[in-house]
Design a protein around this motif. Structure first.
Motif, mmCIF file in Angstrom:
data_model
loop_
_atom_site.group_PDB
_atom_site.id
_atom_site.type_symbol
_atom_site.label_atom_id
_atom_site.label_comp_id
_atom_site.label_asym_id
_atom_site.label_seq_id
_atom_site.Cartn_x
_atom_site.Cartn_y
_atom_site.Cartn_z
ATOM 1 N N HIS A 111 0.822 -1.216 0.000
ATOM 2 C CA HIS A 111 0.000 0.000 0.000
ATOM 3 C C HIS A 111 0.854 1.263 0.000
ATOM 4 C CE1 HIS A 111 -3.314 2.716 1.241
ATOM 5 N NE2 HIS A 111 -2.376 3.272 1.993
ATOM 6 N N GLU A 112 1.804 1.335 0.908
ATOM 7 C CA GLU A 112 2.613 2.557 1.047
ATOM 8 C C GLU A 112 3.386 2.865 -0.225
ATOM 9 O OE1 GLU A 112 6.406 4.280 3.631
ATOM 10 O OE2 GLU A 112 5.419 2.432 4.258
ATOM 11 N N VAL A 113 3.970 1.826 -0.824
ATOM 12 C CA VAL A 113 4.726 2.021 -2.061
ATOM 13 C C VAL A 113 3.805 2.501 -3.172
ATOM 14 C CG1 VAL A 113 6.201 0.916 -3.773
ATOM 15 C CG2 VAL A 113 6.371 0.255 -1.369
ATOM 16 N N SER A 114 2.605 1.913 -3.241
ATOM 17 C CA SER A 114 1.646 2.313 -4.262
ATOM 18 C C SER A 114 1.251 3.773 -4.106
ATOM 19 C CB SER A 114 0.404 1.418 -4.177
ATOM 20 O OG SER A 114 -0.594 1.857 -5.067
ATOM 21 N N VAL A 115 1.027 4.207 -2.875
ATOM 22 C CA VAL A 115 0.667 5.611 -2.639
ATOM 23 C C VAL A 115 1.782 6.532 -3.122
ATOM 24 C CG1 VAL A 115 0.259 7.335 -0.834
ATOM 25 C CG2 VAL A 115 -0.919 5.133 -0.748
ATOM 26 N N ARG A 116 3.024 6.180 -2.806
ATOM 27 C CA ARG A 116 4.157 7.008 -3.243
ATOM 28 C C ARG A 116 4.292 7.013 -4.760
ATOM 29 N NH1 ARG A 116 8.917 4.530 0.248
ATOM 30 N NH2 ARG A 116 10.158 5.735 -1.243
ATOM 31 N N HIS A 124 0.093 -1.800 -6.593
ATOM 32 C CA HIS A 124 1.032 -2.915 -6.515
ATOM 33 C C HIS A 124 0.432 -4.044 -5.693
ATOM 34 C CE1 HIS A 124 3.554 0.069 -8.194
ATOM 35 N NE2 HIS A 124 3.883 0.668 -7.065
ATOM 36 N N GLY A 125 0.705 -5.279 -6.093
ATOM 37 C CA GLY A 125 0.142 -6.422 -5.396
ATOM 38 C C GLY A 125 -1.318 -6.621 -5.773
ATOM 39 N N GLU A 147 11.134 -12.677 -12.837
ATOM 40 C CA GLU A 147 9.702 -12.376 -12.812
ATOM 41 C C GLU A 147 9.428 -11.107 -13.598
ATOM 42 O OE1 GLU A 147 8.734 -10.301 -8.699
ATOM 43 O OE2 GLU A 147 9.973 -12.096 -8.383
ATOM 44 N N ALA A 148 8.138 -10.887 -13.888
ATOM 45 C CA ALA A 148 7.714 -9.698 -14.628
ATOM 46 C C ALA A 148 6.670 -8.950 -13.817
ATOM 47 C CB ALA A 148 7.149 -10.079 -15.987
ATOM 48 N N ASN A 149 6.638 -7.637 -13.989
ATOM 49 C CA ASN A 149 5.738 -6.777 -13.234
ATOM 50 C C ASN A 149 4.893 -5.950 -14.185
ATOM 51 O OD1 ASN A 149 7.028 -6.873 -10.239
ATOM 52 N ND2 ASN A 149 8.623 -6.959 -11.793
ATOM 53 N N VAL A 150 3.569 -5.961 -13.981
ATOM 54 C CA VAL A 150 2.679 -5.209 -14.872
ATOM 55 C C VAL A 150 2.461 -3.782 -14.392
ATOM 56 C CG1 VAL A 150 1.489 -7.311 -15.554
ATOM 57 C CG2 VAL A 150 0.549 -5.927 -13.707
ATOM 58 N N ALA A 151 2.787 -3.498 -13.126
ATOM 59 C CA ALA A 151 2.643 -2.142 -12.585
ATOM 60 C C ALA A 151 3.927 -1.779 -11.856
ATOM 61 C CB ALA A 151 1.442 -2.045 -11.653
ATOM 62 N N PRO A 152 4.966 -1.424 -12.609
ATOM 63 C CA PRO A 152 6.264 -1.132 -11.980
ATOM 64 C C PRO A 152 6.156 0.019 -10.991
ATOM 65 C CG PRO A 152 6.452 -1.244 -14.380
ATOM 66 C CD PRO A 152 5.002 -1.250 -14.060
ATOM 67 N N GLY A 153 6.999 -0.022 -9.967
ATOM 68 C CA GLY A 153 7.055 1.079 -9.019
ATOM 69 C C GLY A 153 7.461 2.372 -9.702
ATOM 70 N N MET A 154 6.917 3.478 -9.206
ATOM 71 C CA MET A 154 7.190 4.789 -9.785
ATOM 72 C C MET A 154 7.751 5.761 -8.752
ATOM 73 S SD MET A 154 6.314 4.492 -12.979
ATOM 74 C CE MET A 154 5.157 3.724 -14.130
ATOM 75 N N THR A 155 8.292 5.240 -7.642
ATOM 76 C CA THR A 155 8.815 6.102 -6.590
ATOM 77 C C THR A 155 10.181 6.659 -6.984
ATOM 78 O OG1 THR A 155 10.077 4.442 -5.354
ATOM 79 C CG2 THR A 155 7.703 4.537 -4.959
ATOM 80 N N GLU A 156 10.728 7.480 -6.089
ATOM 81 C CA GLU A 156 12.024 8.091 -6.359
ATOM 82 C C GLU A 156 13.162 7.079 -6.364
ATOM 83 O OE1 GLU A 156 11.101 7.970 -2.071
ATOM 84 O OE2 GLU A 156 10.034 8.744 -3.821
ATOM 85 N N THR A 157 12.944 5.884 -5.784
ATOM 86 C CA THR A 157 13.973 4.842 -5.817
ATOM 87 C C THR A 157 13.568 3.666 -6.701
ATOM 88 O OG1 THR A 157 13.060 3.808 -3.820
ATOM 89 C CG2 THR A 157 14.819 5.432 -3.508
ATOM 90 N N GLY A 175 16.869 8.692 -21.877
ATOM 91 C CA GLY A 175 16.648 10.060 -22.320
ATOM 92 C C GLY A 175 15.187 10.423 -22.463
ATOM 93 N N MET A 176 14.311 9.683 -21.771
ATOM 94 C CA MET A 176 12.871 9.922 -21.854
ATOM 95 C C MET A 176 12.382 10.619 -20.588
ATOM 96 S SD MET A 176 11.787 6.192 -23.439
ATOM 97 C CE MET A 176 10.053 6.624 -23.687
ATOM 98 N N ASP A 177 11.546 11.619 -20.748
ATOM 99 C CA ASP A 177 11.008 12.356 -19.611
ATOM 100 C C ASP A 177 9.896 11.544 -18.944
ATOM 101 O OD1 ASP A 177 8.691 14.434 -18.679
ATOM 102 O OD2 ASP A 177 10.691 15.246 -18.291
ATOM 103 N N PHE A 178 9.945 11.422 -17.623
ATOM 104 C CA PHE A 178 8.993 10.608 -16.893
ATOM 105 C C PHE A 178 7.565 11.113 -17.078
ATOM 106 C CE2 PHE A 178 6.634 9.738 -12.920
ATOM 107 C CZ PHE A 178 6.628 8.361 -12.961
ATOM 108 N N GLY A 179 7.349 12.405 -16.870
ATOM 109 C CA GLY A 179 6.009 12.966 -16.984
ATOM 110 C C GLY A 179 5.440 12.845 -18.377
ATOM 111 N N ILE A 180 6.257 13.135 -19.376
ATOM 112 C CA ILE A 180 5.782 13.042 -20.756
ATOM 113 C C ILE A 180 5.422 11.599 -21.101
ATOM 114 C CG2 ILE A 180 6.499 13.257 -23.172
ATOM 115 C CD1 ILE A 180 8.071 15.760 -22.356
#
Length: 316
Positions: free
Chosen positions: A18-23, A65-66, A277-287, A298-303
């Motif tokens: 949960h916490e990781v998903s919120v971040r 996640h999860g 393993e493979a992940n369909v919803a990769p983490g998007m946190t700062e780490t 060279g790709m912008d995250f927001g774009i």
């Protein structure tokens, strides 16, 4: 062509992640807002269906996640609600979320996987835990690695160098699920390879190398700044990097994934790439690894997030 104005980011959920998903959701939402996209955020609760019906967004960006975020349940709900969303469809989510199924499908395409067994908790109760642990250790050899057959963020995952450690690792794994995978521990360079498709077909991103300070990439090492050193791109020669990117694309296609994914692998000293393993919803946190890979490409995250949401809108 329809313009993207309003996106709903789903984050949170009831899983241990949960916490990781919120971040992750917060970062996606803030990145889209900086591009003048109106973003609302929501958790998965009893108000969600009414919200989707009363004020449907142009697209939903699930960052859950999860279970049930990655096991296909929420994707099924979005399908029957008629709301377009970013990411894989329910059947593909189910295939990827079950690690044994994903492993079999990817191995069938020629990608090496660890030797291992998948056994339910009941097998150890019915057949005798000590005898079965000894039989597994003898068949696969030590050291081994144990993890739940579903889930992420390394919850319930642990290495085992002895039969006693194997027993303890199984107990830890069963705290997060009723079935455990026991695999040979592969030595080499731990990497993650993201795949993204913004409309021209899936493209593999540069591999990201993972060097945790304790040697094991567990939950703390994943989400505590400074606990793990990352190299993006990974310190691999060209042949190994190319093989890893090809393996990630193979996994993405074999599992029927869509828009984005992340494949975790080990590159042995010989250069052989082994799928984990493979992940369909990769983490998007700062780490998290997927954003690092985007930056290395060279790709912008927001774009990229906006393009993925726009792609979902066009599908809808």
């Amino acid at each position: 062509m329809a313009d993207l104005h309003r996106v709903l980011v789903l984050a949170g959920g009831l899983s241990p992640e949960h916490e990781v998903s919120v971040r992750s959701g917060l970062r996606v939402a803030e990145s889209l807002r900086r591009l003048d996209v109106e973003v609302q955020t929501a958790d998965v609760d009893a108000a969600l269906l009414g919200r989707l019906a009363a004020d449907p967004p142009q697209a939903v960006f699930p960052v859950l996640h999860g279970a049930p975020g990655e096991d296909g349940v929420i994707r099924e709900v979005l399908e029957i609600s008629g709301v377009p969303y970013v990411g894989a469809r329910p059947d593909a989510c189910r295939a990827a979320f079950s690690k044994p199924i994903a492993k079999s499908l990817v191995a069938a395409e020629g990608v090496p996987v660890p030797r291992g067994v998948t056994l339910p908790k009941a097998a150890f109760r019915d057949l005798g835990a000590r005898e079965l642990v000894d039989r597994i250790a003898a068949a696969l050899g030590l050291p081994l690695f144990v993890k739940p057959d579903q889930g992420g963020s390394a919850f319930g995952a642990a290495p085992a160098a002895t039969a006693e450690e194997l027993s303890n690792a199984l107990v830890s794994s069963f705290a997060y699920g009723d079935t455990a995978m026991v695999e040979e521990r592969i030595d080499g360079t731990e990497i993650a390879v993201g795949v993204v498709d913004t409309g021209d077909g899936p493209v593999a991103l540069p591999p990201v190398e993972i060097v945790p300070d304790g040697g094991v990439y567990d939950y703390s090492a994943r989400y505590t700044a400074g606990r793990t050193e990352f190299f993006a791109p990974a310190r691999l020669d060209g042949a190994a990097a190319g093989a890893a990117m090809d393996a990630a694309l193979t996994a993405h296609r074999a599992l029927g994934l869509r828009d984005l994914s992340r494949t975790d692998m080990i590159v042995e000293p010989s250069g052989r790439v082994v799928f984990l393993e493979a992940n369909v919803a990769p983490g998007m946190t700062e780490t998290s690894l997927f954003p690092m890979a985007l930056q290395a490409a060279g790709m912008d995250f927001g774009i990229t997030c906006r393009e993925l949401a726009h792609r979902a809108l066009l599908r809808g």
